[in-house]
Design an enzyme around this catalytic site. Structure first.
Site, PDB file in Angstrom:
ATOM      1  N   LYS A  67       0.804  -1.225   0.000  1.00 18.06           N
ATOM      2  CA  LYS A  67       0.000   0.000   0.000  1.00 18.06           C
ATOM      3  C   LYS A  67       0.833   1.269   0.000  1.00 18.06           C
ATOM      4  CE  LYS A  67      -4.338  -1.841   1.544  1.00 18.06           C
ATOM      5  NZ  LYS A  67      -5.489  -1.804   2.426  1.00 18.06           N
ATOM      6  N   LYS A 104     -12.980  -6.211  -3.981  1.00 18.06           N
ATOM      7  CA  LYS A 104     -13.893  -5.072  -3.859  1.00 18.06           C
ATOM      8  C   LYS A 104     -13.489  -3.933  -4.755  1.00 18.06           C
ATOM      9  CE  LYS A 104     -14.596  -5.508   1.081  1.00 18.06           C
ATOM     10  NZ  LYS A 104     -14.047  -5.162   2.378  1.00 18.06           N
ATOM     11  N   LYS A 113      -7.669 -12.596  -7.465  1.00 14.85           N
ATOM     12  CA  LYS A 113      -8.765 -12.872  -6.538  1.00 14.85           C
ATOM     13  C   LYS A 113      -9.930 -11.899  -6.776  1.00 14.85           C
ATOM     14  CE  LYS A 113      -8.005  -9.944  -2.595  1.00 14.85           C
ATOM     15  NZ  LYS A 113      -8.369  -9.774  -1.218  1.00 14.85           N
TER      16      LYS A 113
END
Ligand code: ATP
Ligand code: LTN
Length: 326
Positions: free
Chosen positions: A111, A195, A192
Site C-alpha cells: 500500500k 472489492k 482474486k
C-alpha cells in the site's frame, strides 16, 4: 467455549469472495463458540474516507452481517470505534512493537509502494488489529490467508508482553481458509475477486440483483475446450465457477463434474445463475428489511455495551500489569 473474534472493514461492495471466504465461516462458528464480530471503522481511516460515506458503509456491513445469518442473540456485533479500549490497547502495544517488524508487513509494503510518504496509521495497522484481538482474550481468529502475517505479529506482540508480564494476554490462533477455497475474479480467474477491481462484472456483490448476477456469470471467462472439469492450472475459469457452485449448493465438485458430463458451459452457467440467485435473494431481502431499521441501531448499541464490558476487564488487567494509572 472458545472465544472467536473477527472484523471486516466498512468499505462497499461486499462480494461472494468475502461471503464464502469469511462471513459464511462467521455464521458456522456461532453454534459452538462465543463469537464477537466487529466492523473495524478505525482501520478504514488508514486511507482517506468521506465521513458520510463511511457512516453508510458501517451500517451496510452491519446489516450484511445480520442478513447472512449472524444472530445477535448468539454473537456480539458492534462497531470498533464505539469501544475505546481498541485505541487504548493499540497505543500500549505500539510501545512494544518495533519499526523493523512493521516494515516487513507485505500489506504495508504494497500500500505504500511508489509513494514518497505513507500515513503512520497504515504502518501501525497491524498493531491496531492485534489490539482488536487481544482485547477480548480471543482464542480463534477466522480470516483469509492474506491476513496470516498480521495474525503472526499479533501472536508475537502478545508473547513479548507475556514474557515481561506473565498472564497479560491470551495467545490467539488464526483459522485460515483452505487453499483453493479462494474465489477468483470472474473476468480474470488468475486474480482474486476483489472489492476494488474496476470491472463490476469481475465480482458478484452480495446485493446484486438477478439481472446483474446473470450478466456477470454469463460473461465469466472460461476456456475453449468446453468440458466441465476441475483443473485450476489449465482451466482456472471453470474451476472457479465450480468452486462457487459447490460452496453455494453443497454439492461436491465431482458430483458436479458428473452432472455436467457431455453438457457445455452454457447449461452449466445457466444453472449456476439460478444457484447464485437462490443463495443471494434471501440475503438481499433480509438486508433490505433491516438496513434502515431502528433494530439495527439497537443491536449495535447493545453489542458495544457487551463488548465494552469485556474490554474494560482486559484493560484493567493490562494497565495494572504495566503499572499505568492509579
Ligand atoms: P480488496 O479486494 O479491496 O483488497 P477484500 O475484498 O480482500 O478487499 P477485505 O475487507 O480485505 O476485502 O476482506 C474481508 C475478508 O474476506 C477477509 O477475511 C478476506 O481474506 C476475505 N476475502 C476477500 N476476498 C476474498 C476472495 N476473493 N476469496 C475468499 N476470501 C476473500
Ligand atoms: N485486517 C483485516 C480486518 C481486521 C480484522 C481485525 C480481522 C481488522 N481487525 C481483527 C480479524 C481480527 C482485513 O483486512 N480483512
Amino acid at each position: 467455549m472458545k472465544r472467536v473474534f473477527s472484523g471486516v472493514q466498512p468499505t462497499g461492495n461486499i462480494h461472494l469472495g468475502n461471503y464464502l471466504g469469511a462471513l459464511k465461516q462467521f455464521v458456522e462458528l456461532q453454534d459452538d463458540h462465543e463469537c464477537i464480530y466487529c466492523i473495524v471503522d478505525m482501520h478504514a481511516i488508514t486511507v482517506p474516507q468521506d465521513p458520510k460515506v463511511l457512516k453508510e458503509h458501517i451500517l451496510d456491513v452491519a446489516a450484511l452481517y445480520l442478513a447472512v445469518g449472524i444472530d445477535p442473540k448468539k454473537s456480539i456485533v458492534f462497531v470498533q470505534s464505539d469501544v475505546s479500549g481498541h485505541a487504548e490497547l493499540s497505543w500500549i502495544l505500539t510501545c512494544n512493537s518495533y519499526t523493523g517488524e512493521l516494515s516487513r508487513m507485505t500489506q504495508f509494503k504494497d500500500k505504500s509502494k511508489n509513494k514518497e510518504s505513507a500515513p503512520t496509521g497504515l504502518f501501525t495497522y497491524p498493531v491496531l488489529m492485534a489490539a482488536d484481538i487481544l482485547l477480548y482474550d480471543t482464542d480463534v481468529v477466522p480470516v483469509g490467508n492474506d491476513q496470516k502475517q498480521h495474525i503472526e505479529i499479533c501472536r508475537d506482540l502478545a508473547g513479548r508482553v507475556n514474557g515481561k508480564f506473565p498472564g497479560t494476554f491470551v495467545i490467539p490462533d488464526g483459522r485460515f481458509l483452505k487453499e483453493g477455497a479462494r474465489i477468483m475474479a470472474l473476468d480474470d480467474p488468475t486474480k482474486k475477486m476483489s472489492k476494488s477491481a474496476e470491472n463490476i462484472h469481475s465480482r458478484i456483490s452480495l446485493l446484486d440483483d438477478p439481472t446483474k448476477i446473470k450478466k456477470s456469470i454469463m460473461k465469466a471467462t472460461t476456456d475453449s475446450d468446453g468440458v466441465v472439469r476441475f483443473d485450476v492450472e489449465n482451466k482456472p475459469g471453470i474451476s472457479n465457477l465450480l468452486n462457487i457452485y459447490s460452496a453455494l449448493s453443497g454439492m461436491s465438485i465431482s458430483d458436479l463434474e458428473n452432472k455436467y458430463e457431455g453438457k457445455g458451459y452454457g447449461d452449466f452457467k445457466k444453472d449456476l445463475v439460478e444457484v447464485v440467485i437462490e443463495a443471494l435473494t434471501p440475503i438481499r431481502n433480509r438486508y433490505e428489511e433491516i438496513r434502515n431499521s431502528q433494530e439495527l441501531l439497537d443491536i449495535l448499541k447493545e453489542g458495544a455495551v457487551k463488548a465494552d464490558m469485556i474490554a474494560q476487564k482486559t484493560m484493567k488487567r493490562v494497565k495494572e500489569n504495566f503499572g499505568l494509572g492509579l
